[in-house]
Structure formats: structure tokens, C-alpha cells
Scaffold this motif. Sequence first.
Motif, PDB file in Angstrom:
ATOM      1  N   GLY A 165      -3.678  -5.380 -13.794  1.00 16.39           N
ATOM      2  CA  GLY A 165      -3.512  -6.448 -12.826  1.00 16.39           C
ATOM      3  C   GLY A 165      -4.713  -6.610 -11.929  1.00 16.39           C
ATOM      4  N   GLU A 166      -4.583  -7.520 -10.984  1.00 15.68           N
ATOM      5  CA  GLU A 166      -5.581  -7.763  -9.963  1.00 15.68           C
ATOM      6  C   GLU A 166      -4.857  -7.976  -8.646  1.00 15.68           C
ATOM      7  OE1 GLU A 166      -7.780 -11.175 -11.111  1.00 15.68           O
ATOM      8  OE2 GLU A 166      -8.782 -10.206 -12.820  1.00 15.68           O
ATOM      9  N   PHE A 167      -5.472  -7.524  -7.542  1.00 19.77           N
ATOM     10  CA  PHE A 167      -4.850  -7.738  -6.247  1.00 19.77           C
ATOM     11  C   PHE A 167      -4.700  -9.232  -5.986  1.00 19.77           C
ATOM     12  CE2 PHE A 167      -5.955  -3.339  -5.391  1.00 19.77           C
ATOM     13  CZ  PHE A 167      -4.857  -2.925  -4.649  1.00 19.77           C
ATOM     14  N   PHE A 168      -3.499  -9.618  -5.594  1.00 22.72           N
ATOM     15  CA  PHE A 168      -3.223 -11.024  -5.300  1.00 22.72           C
ATOM     16  C   PHE A 168      -3.973 -11.425  -4.033  1.00 22.72           C
ATOM     17  CE2 PHE A 168      -0.784 -14.335  -3.139  1.00 22.72           C
ATOM     18  CZ  PHE A 168      -0.696 -15.288  -4.147  1.00 22.72           C
ATOM     19  N   ASN A 169      -4.774 -12.485  -4.148  1.00 20.19           N
ATOM     20  CA  ASN A 169      -5.552 -12.990  -3.020  1.00 20.19           C
ATOM     21  C   ASN A 169      -4.852 -14.222  -2.461  1.00 20.19           C
ATOM     22  OD1 ASN A 169      -7.460 -14.338  -1.334  1.00 20.19           O
ATOM     23  ND2 ASN A 169      -9.136 -13.300  -2.398  1.00 20.19           N
ATOM     24  N   PRO A 170      -4.259 -14.148  -1.265  1.00 18.46           N
ATOM     25  CA  PRO A 170      -3.486 -15.283  -0.739  1.00 18.46           C
ATOM     26  C   PRO A 170      -4.344 -16.479  -0.374  1.00 18.46           C
ATOM     27  CG  PRO A 170      -3.683 -13.564   0.917  1.00 18.46           C
ATOM     28  CD  PRO A 170      -4.242 -12.987  -0.357  1.00 18.46           C
ATOM     29  N   VAL A 171      -5.669 -16.318  -0.368  1.00 19.17           N
ATOM     30  CA  VAL A 171      -6.566 -17.428  -0.032  1.00 19.17           C
ATOM     31  C   VAL A 171      -7.016 -18.169  -1.286  1.00 19.17           C
ATOM     32  CG1 VAL A 171      -8.760 -18.089   1.024  1.00 19.17           C
ATOM     33  CG2 VAL A 171      -7.363 -16.282   2.070  1.00 19.17           C
ATOM     34  N   SER A 172      -7.501 -17.412  -2.280  1.00 15.17           N
ATOM     35  CA  SER A 172      -8.105 -18.053  -3.453  1.00 15.17           C
ATOM     36  C   SER A 172      -7.155 -18.221  -4.634  1.00 15.17           C
ATOM     37  CB  SER A 172      -9.330 -17.252  -3.906  1.00 15.17           C
ATOM     38  OG  SER A 172      -8.957 -15.930  -4.292  1.00 15.17           O
TER      39      SER A 172
ATOM     40  N   PRO B 173       4.405 -22.010  -0.962  1.00 21.54           N
ATOM     41  CA  PRO B 173       4.557 -20.772  -1.723  1.00 21.54           C
ATOM     42  C   PRO B 173       5.832 -20.056  -1.295  1.00 21.54           C
ATOM     43  CG  PRO B 173       2.345 -20.965  -0.828  1.00 21.54           C
ATOM     44  CD  PRO B 173       3.178 -22.026  -0.169  1.00 21.54           C
ATOM     45  N   SER B 174       6.527 -19.464  -2.252  1.00 24.68           N
ATOM     46  CA  SER B 174       7.821 -18.858  -1.949  1.00 24.68           C
ATOM     47  C   SER B 174       7.917 -17.407  -2.393  1.00 24.68           C
ATOM     48  CB  SER B 174       8.933 -19.664  -2.633  1.00 24.68           C
ATOM     49  OG  SER B 174      10.187 -19.061  -2.474  1.00 24.68           O
ATOM     50  N   LYS B 175       7.598 -17.127  -3.649  1.00 21.12           N
ATOM     51  CA  LYS B 175       7.730 -15.778  -4.195  1.00 21.12           C
ATOM     52  C   LYS B 175       6.512 -15.417  -5.036  1.00 21.12           C
ATOM     53  CE  LYS B 175      12.194 -15.709  -3.009  1.00 21.12           C
ATOM     54  NZ  LYS B 175      12.768 -14.801  -1.998  1.00 21.12           N
ATOM     55  N   VAL B 176       6.204 -14.141  -5.083  1.00 19.57           N
ATOM     56  CA  VAL B 176       5.248 -13.609  -6.043  1.00 19.57           C
ATOM     57  C   VAL B 176       6.041 -12.770  -7.032  1.00 19.57           C
ATOM     58  CG1 VAL B 176       3.287 -12.072  -6.417  1.00 19.57           C
ATOM     59  CG2 VAL B 176       3.299 -13.611  -4.450  1.00 19.57           C
ATOM     60  N   LEU B 177       5.941 -13.107  -8.317  1.00 19.32           N
ATOM     61  CA  LEU B 177       6.658 -12.380  -9.357  1.00 19.32           C
ATOM     62  C   LEU B 177       5.676 -11.541 -10.162  1.00 19.32           C
ATOM     63  CD1 LEU B 177       9.151 -15.040 -10.792  1.00 19.32           C
ATOM     64  CD2 LEU B 177       9.512 -13.415  -8.930  1.00 19.32           C
ATOM     65  N   ASP B 178       5.933 -10.243 -10.245  1.00 15.12           N
ATOM     66  CA  ASP B 178       5.190  -9.355 -11.132  1.00 15.12           C
ATOM     67  C   ASP B 178       6.031  -9.126 -12.380  1.00 15.12           C
ATOM     68  OD1 ASP B 178       2.800  -8.882  -9.783  1.00 15.12           O
ATOM     69  OD2 ASP B 178       3.702  -7.362  -8.498  1.00 15.12           O
TER      70      ASP B 178
ATOM     71  N   ALA C 114       0.820  -1.201   0.000  1.00 16.42           N
ATOM     72  CA  ALA C 114       0.000   0.000   0.000  1.00 16.42           C
ATOM     73  C   ALA C 114       0.858   1.258   0.000  1.00 16.42           C
ATOM     74  CB  ALA C 114      -0.931  -0.005   1.209  1.00 16.42           C
ATOM     75  N   ALA C 115       1.910   1.241   0.805  1.00 17.74           N
ATOM     76  CA  ALA C 115       2.794   2.398   0.866  1.00 17.74           C
ATOM     77  C   ALA C 115       3.518   2.612  -0.454  1.00 17.74           C
ATOM     78  CB  ALA C 115       3.811   2.215   1.995  1.00 17.74           C
ATOM     79  N   ALA C 116       3.965   1.501  -1.052  1.00 20.75           N
ATOM     80  CA  ALA C 116       4.675   1.604  -2.328  1.00 20.75           C
ATOM     81  C   ALA C 116       3.746   2.129  -3.415  1.00 20.75           C
ATOM     82  CB  ALA C 116       5.244   0.244  -2.721  1.00 20.75           C
ATOM     83  N   ALA C 117       2.504   1.641  -3.408  1.00 21.01           N
ATOM     84  CA  ALA C 117       1.552   2.075  -4.422  1.00 21.01           C
ATOM     85  C   ALA C 117       1.242   3.558  -4.289  1.00 21.01           C
ATOM     86  CB  ALA C 117       0.264   1.263  -4.313  1.00 21.01           C
ATOM     87  N   ALA C 118       1.145   4.038  -3.054  1.00 16.51           N
ATOM     88  CA  ALA C 118       0.849   5.448  -2.831  1.00 16.51           C
ATOM     89  C   ALA C 118       1.984   6.336  -3.297  1.00 16.51           C
ATOM     90  CB  ALA C 118       0.571   5.686  -1.344  1.00 16.51           C
ATOM     91  N   ALA C 119       3.211   5.818  -3.199  1.00 18.88           N
ATOM     92  CA  ALA C 119       4.375   6.619  -3.569  1.00 18.88           C
ATOM     93  C   ALA C 119       4.747   6.490  -5.037  1.00 18.88           C
ATOM     94  CB  ALA C 119       5.579   6.210  -2.712  1.00 18.88           C
ATOM     95  N   GLY C 120       4.119   5.562  -5.738  1.00 21.32           N
ATOM     96  CA  GLY C 120       4.501   5.280  -7.109  1.00 21.32           C
ATOM     97  C   GLY C 120       4.077   6.345  -8.094  1.00 21.32           C
ATOM     98  N   GLY C 121       4.544   6.168  -9.333  1.00 17.91           N
ATOM     99  CA  GLY C 121       4.219   7.123 -10.374  1.00 17.91           C
ATOM    100  C   GLY C 121       2.825   6.912 -10.904  1.00 17.91           C
ATOM    101  N   LYS C 122       2.182   7.980 -11.348  1.00 19.53           N
ATOM    102  CA  LYS C 122       0.814   7.912 -11.839  1.00 19.53           C
ATOM    103  C   LYS C 122       0.733   7.930 -13.360  1.00 19.53           C
ATOM    104  CE  LYS C 122      -0.913   8.021  -7.683  1.00 19.53           C
ATOM    105  NZ  LYS C 122      -1.573   6.844  -7.102  1.00 19.53           N
TER     106      LYS C 122
ATOM    107  N   SER D 118       0.240  -7.447  -9.202  1.00 17.99           N
ATOM    108  CA  SER D 118      -0.343  -8.062  -8.007  1.00 17.99           C
ATOM    109  C   SER D 118      -0.948  -7.046  -7.057  1.00 17.99           C
ATOM    110  CB  SER D 118       0.717  -8.881  -7.254  1.00 17.99           C
ATOM    111  OG  SER D 118       1.735  -8.054  -6.736  1.00 17.99           O
ATOM    112  N   LEU D 119      -0.737  -5.768  -7.308  1.00 20.35           N
ATOM    113  CA  LEU D 119      -1.354  -4.710  -6.509  1.00 20.35           C
ATOM    114  C   LEU D 119      -2.554  -4.115  -7.221  1.00 20.35           C
ATOM    115  CD1 LEU D 119       1.732  -2.785  -5.081  1.00 20.35           C
ATOM    116  CD2 LEU D 119       0.373  -4.571  -4.029  1.00 20.35           C
ATOM    117  N   GLY D 120      -3.106  -4.836  -8.152  1.00 17.29           N
ATOM    118  CA  GLY D 120      -4.256  -4.343  -8.891  1.00 17.29           C
ATOM    119  C   GLY D 120      -3.876  -3.560 -10.124  1.00 17.29           C
ATOM    120  N   GLY D 121      -2.591  -3.596 -10.493  1.00 15.42           N
ATOM    121  CA  GLY D 121      -2.122  -2.853 -11.665  1.00 15.42           C
ATOM    122  C   GLY D 121      -1.754  -1.435 -11.317  1.00 15.42           C
TER     123      GLY D 121
END
Length: 336
Positions: A27-34, A90-95, A11-19, A105-108
Motif C-alpha cells: 500500500g501507500e499512505f493515504f494523502n488527504p490533499v493529493s 469524502p465519506s469513507k476510506v476502504l482498505d 499510527a497506534a494501530a500499525a505499531a500494535a499490529g502483526g509483523k 492506506s497506512l503504507g501496507g
Amino acid sequence: MSTVFTANVYAAAAAAGGKGLDSLCHGEFFNPVSDPNSNNFFPISIFGKAFGGSKWENPPIMHTGALCNCPSIILQGANSPGINISYWRPSKVLDISRIPGCAPSLGGKVVLSGYEENMGDVTIEEGGNALRQIMEWDYDVLGVMKVFEGLVCSKISSISLAYDSNLDPTLNTLPNGNLGEAEAALFFSNVVTLMSCVVDGVSALVMGWPVDFLPYCSGHQTNSYPYDNKVDSNNHISQLNFKVAVDHIVFKQAARFSEWVTIGPTAQCFSHPFYFPVKSAYRFNRTFPFNDNGSRKLVVGTPLHVHDIFSRNTPATVDATILVWKANQCCFKVIP
């Protein structure tokens, strides 16, 4: 890294990122359950007996007997008998994206701005290369498995920080003479060596695991050297993204000693770094723009032109998120 802490970092990274490039980042938010394909958890082997499948679904190097004998902390290094356990987690999430700083994985969202010069292509003409950027995130639900591996199995996993290829000068200032060109010249200089990789591809397709004693091959993903993020554009988009994931997490990170050996005779008691990867220790679970929720497990060398037939990406969804599963062995000692 806990799920809650990871979510806060995202969330912090997304807020600070470029627009400026957000509209191009999908993308879509990664859901660790489904999102994780539960088929990749199995088989789990305890005391030489497999649960949730046959132990022959695992690569040969992962097959272990019922008992083990490893150094004990309490006994100050003297060996203690134990029970062999093997499992996948599970080990890594790669974007993977053509957009610099894009995190599917943050919803694009673009979480890192200022690297517009690293923009990649959707696809290009045959015979060229397509550029992809890579973000790697640690993934371990609540940190449970790392605690288990460290305290119970006396195994310390490698420390893997979040990685962004935009910040890696060895990828975006090619060539610099330090990117695996030597390996490329050594392993891909003759037809015999290239033909040996066909065996790797057949094993990945038929047996469901690659051949570890051919460490320089990645089956139907072709050669893995040099370690860069430019891939042959002759394949369809989902193949391109899969190859980038394989080259990055399996080969490049192993050569940097970030990805440790976790299965096989040398890793029964302790995980350890090694320049050449144990390829069969990895499974790939694509979660965006589609989810591999079937029973088939993707491994290094799986031919997507057979598995998918057609590209599962469209020109509007070039980006991808891939969850990487890793195999582990553990000696559950009587005296820790």
C-alpha cells in the motif's frame, strides 16, 4: 473524525499490529490533499443553480428546487423556509486486501494480527470465489462537513466506527443463515429479475448513475446478495476489489443502518436509515495501487471491464484503497 486524530489512531494501530504478514501487505499512505479526485466534489448546487458542472451530472433523485421548508430548532419544530443546497463530500476510506488485518492506506501495514486463517487468494480458477478482507475508516477533513450538516442543516449523520471484516463473524463463519440469503432467493430467483439489472448497468455506464428503484441490483458488479466478502473470480483483480467495496459500503452497511439516506425527497430535511440503499448517492475514488484522477466518476454498476479494459492491479498489488464519496442535500434554513 479529524485528520490529526485519525493519523494518531492509524499510527497506534500499525505499531500494535502483526509483523508476520507485513511483507505480503502492500500500500501507500493515504494523502488527504493529493489523493482525492477533486472532480468528485462537483457539481455543488445552491438555490437550484449548479456550480462546477451541470446539475444533470447528479442522479435524478438529487435534483432539487431552489427553496425548501423544514422544521426549525429555534421555532421548536415549526417549519422555516430555506435554500436548497446539494454537494458531494469524502465519506469513507476502504482498505481491501487478501491479507487479514492489512491496511493499504497506512503504507501496507498489518494492524491486526491473529487472523491468518482468513487469508484470501490472489485469484482462483473460473467459477470459484476470491476472499477479501475489508477495513473501513471514517473520513471527514477536520470534521468540518459533519459540523456543517449537524448545526446548519439540522442533519445528524450516522455514527460509523472503524470496521474490520476479520472481527465480523457474519462474514468469516459462513453460512449462518443471517447474511442476506433471503434477499438472494427473493431477488435473484428468476431471469426477469436478473435482466432488470442489465438496465442498471447500462444507466451506470451511459448516464453515470445507477437506477435507485432497482435497490437489489449493482449493475455490472452483478448481484449484491448475500452480504459476504467472497466474490466471483471471473473478473480481473481491480473489478473484484471494486465489487467488494460496492457490496460492503452500499448494501451491507445500509442493511445494518450504518449508511443513512442523505439525498432524495425523504432526506431533504433529515438524513435517515433505510434497509435498501440509495445507490446513486455514492462515488468511488480508487487511490491505490493507482489513482482515478481523471474526469470519469465511478459509481455503483460502472463496468470496469469497459472503463479499465485490463486489470489495474497486478498479482503483486492485489490490495486496494478506495475513497468513498457521498452525496448530501441540505435545507439552509432562514431560522435554524
